[in-house]
Design an enzyme around this catalytic site. Structure first.
Site, PDB file in Angstrom:
ATOM      1  N   GLU A   1       0.842  -1.200   0.000  1.00  0.00           N
ATOM      2  CA  GLU A   1       0.000   0.000   0.000  1.00  0.00           C
ATOM      3  C   GLU A   1       0.871   1.240   0.000  1.00  0.00           C
ATOM      4  O   GLU A   1       2.013   1.225   0.490  1.00  0.00           O
ATOM      5  CB  GLU A   1      -0.891  -0.025   1.270  1.00  0.00           C
ATOM      6  CG  GLU A   1      -1.790   1.201   1.395  1.00  0.00           C
ATOM      7  CD  GLU A   1      -2.912   1.047   2.416  1.00  0.00           C
ATOM      8  OE1 GLU A   1      -2.891   0.075   3.190  1.00  0.00           O
ATOM      9  OE2 GLU A   1      -3.809   1.911   2.429  1.00  0.00           O
TER      10      GLU A   1
ATOM     11  N   ASN B   1     -12.451  -1.000  -0.985  1.00  0.00           N
ATOM     12  CA  ASN B   1     -11.767  -1.608   0.160  1.00  0.00           C
ATOM     13  C   ASN B   1     -12.442  -1.121   1.442  1.00  0.00           C
ATOM     14  O   ASN B   1     -12.702   0.079   1.599  1.00  0.00           O
ATOM     15  CB  ASN B   1     -10.298  -1.152   0.179  1.00  0.00           C
ATOM     16  CG  ASN B   1      -9.621  -1.472   1.505  1.00  0.00           C
ATOM     17  OD1 ASN B   1      -9.281  -2.615   1.782  1.00  0.00           O
ATOM     18  ND2 ASN B   1      -9.443  -0.467   2.357  1.00  0.00           N
ATOM     19  N   GLU B   2     -12.733  -2.031   2.327  1.00  0.00           N
ATOM     20  CA  GLU B   2     -13.322  -1.675   3.634  1.00  0.00           C
ATOM     21  C   GLU B   2     -14.384  -0.594   3.466  1.00  0.00           C
ATOM     22  O   GLU B   2     -14.339   0.455   4.134  1.00  0.00           O
ATOM     23  CB  GLU B   2     -12.227  -1.250   4.629  1.00  0.00           C
ATOM     24  CG  GLU B   2     -11.270  -2.379   4.952  1.00  0.00           C
ATOM     25  CD  GLU B   2     -10.398  -2.155   6.200  1.00  0.00           C
ATOM     26  OE1 GLU B   2     -10.394  -1.054   6.759  1.00  0.00           O
ATOM     27  OE2 GLU B   2      -9.723  -3.128   6.605  1.00  0.00           O
TER      28      GLU B   2
ATOM     29  N   TYR C   1      -7.152  -8.650  11.725  1.00  0.00           N
ATOM     30  CA  TYR C   1      -5.800  -8.428  12.251  1.00  0.00           C
ATOM     31  C   TYR C   1      -5.671  -9.015  13.653  1.00  0.00           C
ATOM     32  O   TYR C   1      -6.622  -8.975  14.445  1.00  0.00           O
ATOM     33  CB  TYR C   1      -5.499  -6.922  12.313  1.00  0.00           C
ATOM     34  CG  TYR C   1      -5.206  -6.326  10.952  1.00  0.00           C
ATOM     35  CD1 TYR C   1      -3.945  -6.435  10.391  1.00  0.00           C
ATOM     36  CD2 TYR C   1      -6.199  -5.659  10.236  1.00  0.00           C
ATOM     37  CE1 TYR C   1      -3.664  -5.887   9.133  1.00  0.00           C
ATOM     38  CE2 TYR C   1      -5.927  -5.115   8.985  1.00  0.00           C
ATOM     39  CZ  TYR C   1      -4.659  -5.232   8.437  1.00  0.00           C
ATOM     40  OH  TYR C   1      -4.391  -4.698   7.202  1.00  0.00           O
TER      41      TYR C   1
ATOM     42  N   GLU D   1      -6.429  -8.978   3.941  1.00  0.00           N
ATOM     43  CA  GLU D   1      -5.611  -8.292   4.940  1.00  0.00           C
ATOM     44  C   GLU D   1      -5.609  -9.137   6.203  1.00  0.00           C
ATOM     45  O   GLU D   1      -6.663  -9.410   6.780  1.00  0.00           O
ATOM     46  CB  GLU D   1      -6.142  -6.884   5.236  1.00  0.00           C
ATOM     47  CG  GLU D   1      -5.928  -5.930   4.084  1.00  0.00           C
ATOM     48  CD  GLU D   1      -6.282  -4.479   4.388  1.00  0.00           C
ATOM     49  OE1 GLU D   1      -6.192  -4.076   5.567  1.00  0.00           O
ATOM     50  OE2 GLU D   1      -6.645  -3.759   3.444  1.00  0.00           O
TER      51      GLU D   1
ATOM     52  N   GLN E   1       1.913  -6.068   5.849  1.00  0.00           N
ATOM     53  CA  GLN E   1       2.114  -5.750   4.444  1.00  0.00           C
ATOM     54  C   GLN E   1       3.524  -6.179   4.056  1.00  0.00           C
ATOM     55  O   GLN E   1       4.346  -6.459   4.917  1.00  0.00           O
ATOM     56  CB  GLN E   1       1.894  -4.271   4.211  1.00  0.00           C
ATOM     57  CG  GLN E   1       0.485  -3.819   4.577  1.00  0.00           C
ATOM     58  CD  GLN E   1       0.158  -2.457   4.033  1.00  0.00           C
ATOM     59  OE1 GLN E   1       0.995  -1.741   3.521  1.00  0.00           O
ATOM     60  NE2 GLN E   1      -1.112  -2.079   4.165  1.00  0.00           N
TER      61      GLN E   1
HETATM   62  O1  AHR Z   1      -3.161  -2.320   6.400  1.00  0.00           O
HETATM   63  C1  AHR Z   1      -3.452  -1.077   6.946  1.00  0.00           C
HETATM   64  C2  AHR Z   1      -4.910  -0.686   6.804  1.00  0.00           C
HETATM   65  O2  AHR Z   1      -5.717  -1.556   7.520  1.00  0.00           O
HETATM   66  C3  AHR Z   1      -5.479  -0.745   5.410  1.00  0.00           C
HETATM   67  O3  AHR Z   1      -5.198   0.399   4.679  1.00  0.00           O
HETATM   68  C4  AHR Z   1      -6.947  -0.859   5.661  1.00  0.00           C
HETATM   69  O4  AHR Z   1      -7.622  -1.518   4.641  1.00  0.00           O
HETATM   70  C5  AHR Z   1      -7.025  -1.578   6.995  1.00  0.00           C
HETATM   71  O5  AHR Z   1      -7.878  -0.936   7.876  1.00  0.00           O
END
Ligand code: AHR
Length: 491
Positions: A27, A174-175, A242, A299, A348
């Site tokens: 990103e 995205n999101e 996450y 992600e 990432q």
């Molecule tokens: O990976 C960092 C961020 O986490 C990304 O930009 C977003 O999609 C997520 O909230």
């Protein structure tokens, strides 16, 4: 020492492991692209068309299959036409999501596609639905994939690329439940249906369109999307999850300092992705019993508090043996769900969150996480086989099963990957292998005290090593040290 029994039945083939499960994410965030992957043509750091050679080489080595770009939250503010043509004439913007820094758009579509070509991976473009237009996304697809004769294909040629690129993976937003527009699911799915209608298959290129799926345990979102999705034109929905060690986004815990309780809490939160995938899959099964829509975990990974003294908007964190265990557990889980999970992208690739690679000037470090991808790479394109194990538990406040495993077969060779999550006990594995003629086994291991990390002054503290295992009469025995990840090749 804990004793663990395993059984593998290689005749029981469960699903194909898409190579894309071993995918990554890049990103425009912090030093992922600029001062990371891309240093510019004039840099003294060895590069090809501005892209670091050491990173290209490292990614080729792990057979990196697919790379997602340009975001993340950045994707829904990205206007691709700002990133083409003469670099001196490219429009600048402010990266409002990540540190408010100036973005000069010197890394755009041509540079990203070149990077994918050099690595030998599939590009995965995340299109802008949040603040872009239908025309914009549809013209981007035309620019990248249409052979000739249209305004966008001629513009591409004028910018130096005669032949179209092949683009398979296209995300539409995205999101969008969050940074991508704070939309409600019903609103998003209508927008999705409209946007994707104008993303066409040109010149023999076939798009694999991916809709924005849920955040972590938002099952209502999955239900709404699956119910209203135009399934004939969509191939995947995303899932983001996450690992936040404390579970508190305001105080997540650091990458380097953690006690035993926080370690086991990190593992427990990682293993929770198994529950998430199972439950989202159950919903998907109701609307898509033939398994035509993939769950794309685009992600995932550990998200800690940023390293002291670094820009909070850059999400830079170190990476220890704890991250290696987390990566191994996730990858084994994805393999085991490979009937539904067809792609996953660690967040990432470089210098951001749970990175494979860290850079500082000309120096470059491969993290423990990188080495796990190296150990697991032979699962790509393998057939997942039945693999059962007894288990033992570790941890005080949070108890976790200590063994994580998965096995696959490809070209007559079996790959078995294991992680011992215990910090206290080694595990003695006895694995009965059935339905598979074999006489040799060899192993590579990654192991170190859990806080150990690779740094610029000591880049090889955590690296894989050969490790002895025994195979006799179809029974494999191995001693898995505490806090270790192992890959065993059986033939
Ligand atoms: O990976 C960092 C961020 O986490 C990304 O930009 C977003 O999609 C997520 O909230």
């Amino acid at each position: 020492m804990k004793k663990i029994s395993m059984l593998i039945n290689a005749q029981d083939r469960i699903s194909h492991i898409s190579p894309e499960i071993y995918g990554h994410f890049s990103e425009h965030l912090g030093r992922c692209i600029y001062n990371g992957i891309y240093v510019g043509e004039d840099s003294s750091i060895p590069n090809t068309d501005g892209i670091r050679n050491d990173i290209i080489e490292a990614f080729r080595n792990i057979k990196l299959p697919v790379l997602r770009w340009p975001g993340g939250c950045f994707a829904d503010e990205y206007h691709w036409k700002d990133g083409i043509g003469e670099k001196s004439g490219r429009k600048k913007m402010i990266n409002t999501n990540w540190g408010g820094v100036s973005e000069d758009n010197s890394f755009g579509t041509h540079e990203f596609m070149r990077f994918c070509e050099l690595v030998g991976c599939e590009p995965y473009i995340a299109g802008n639905l949040g603040s872009g237009t239908i025309t914009e996304i549809s013209e981007w697809v035309e620019y990248m994939t249409l052979e000739g004769g249209s305004p966008m294909s001629e513009l591409r040629k004028k910018n130096g690329r005669e032949k179209p690129w092949r683009l398979k993976y296209l995300g539409i937003g995205n999101e969008n439940w969050g940074c991508g527009g704070n939309m409600r699911s019903d609103y998003y799915i209508d927008q999705y249906r409209q946007y994707q209608s104008f993303c066409k298959n040109y010149s023999g290129n076939e798009l694999y369109k991916i809709a924005c799926g849920p955040n972590s345990g938002d099952y209502n979102w999955t239900e709404a999307i699956m119910k209203n999705l135009n399934k004939d034109q969509t191939k995947g929905i995303s899932l983001h999850y996450y690992t936040v060690p404390t579970g508190d986004w305001n105080k997540k815990g650091g990458a380097r300092e953690f006690d035993t309780d926080l370690y086991y809490s990190t593992i427990a939160k990682t293993l929770y992705i198994d529950t998430l995938i199972t439950r989202h899959t159950e919903i998907m099964n109701r609307y898509d019993p033939d398994n035509n829509i993939g769950l794309i975990v685009d992600e995932w990974g550990c998200w800690y508090d940023v390293e002291e003294g670094t820009n909070p908007g850059f999400l830079y964190q170190q990476n220890t043996m704890r991250d290696a265990i987390v990566a191994a557990c996730n990858l084994n889980i994805f393999n085991r769900h490979s009937k539904r999970v067809t792609m996953a992208n660690l967040a990432q690739a470089v210098n951001v969150l749970q990175s494979l690679i860290l850079t500082e000037g000309e120096k470059m470090v491969k993290t423990p996480t990188y080495h796990v991808f190296d150990l697991f790479k032979e699962h790509q394109n393998g057939e997942l086989v039945y693999c059962f194990s007894t288990n033992e538990y570790a941890g005080d406040k949070e108890k976790v099963p200590i063994l994580s495993s998965s096995a696959s077969v490809k070209d007559g060779v079996m790959t078995l990957t294991l992680a011992n999550c215990s910090l206290e006990d080694s595990a003695e594995i006895s694995c009965d292998i059935r339905g598979f003629e074999c006489s040799e086994a060899s192993a590579r291991i990654l192991t170190a005290e859990v806080h150990t990390l690779n740094d610029f002054d000591a880049p090889d503290r955590v690296v894989p090593a050969e490790y002895p295992v025994k195979l006799e009469n179809g029974v494999l025995t191995a001693e898995l040290p505490a806090c270790s990840v192992m890959s065993i090749t059986i033939k």
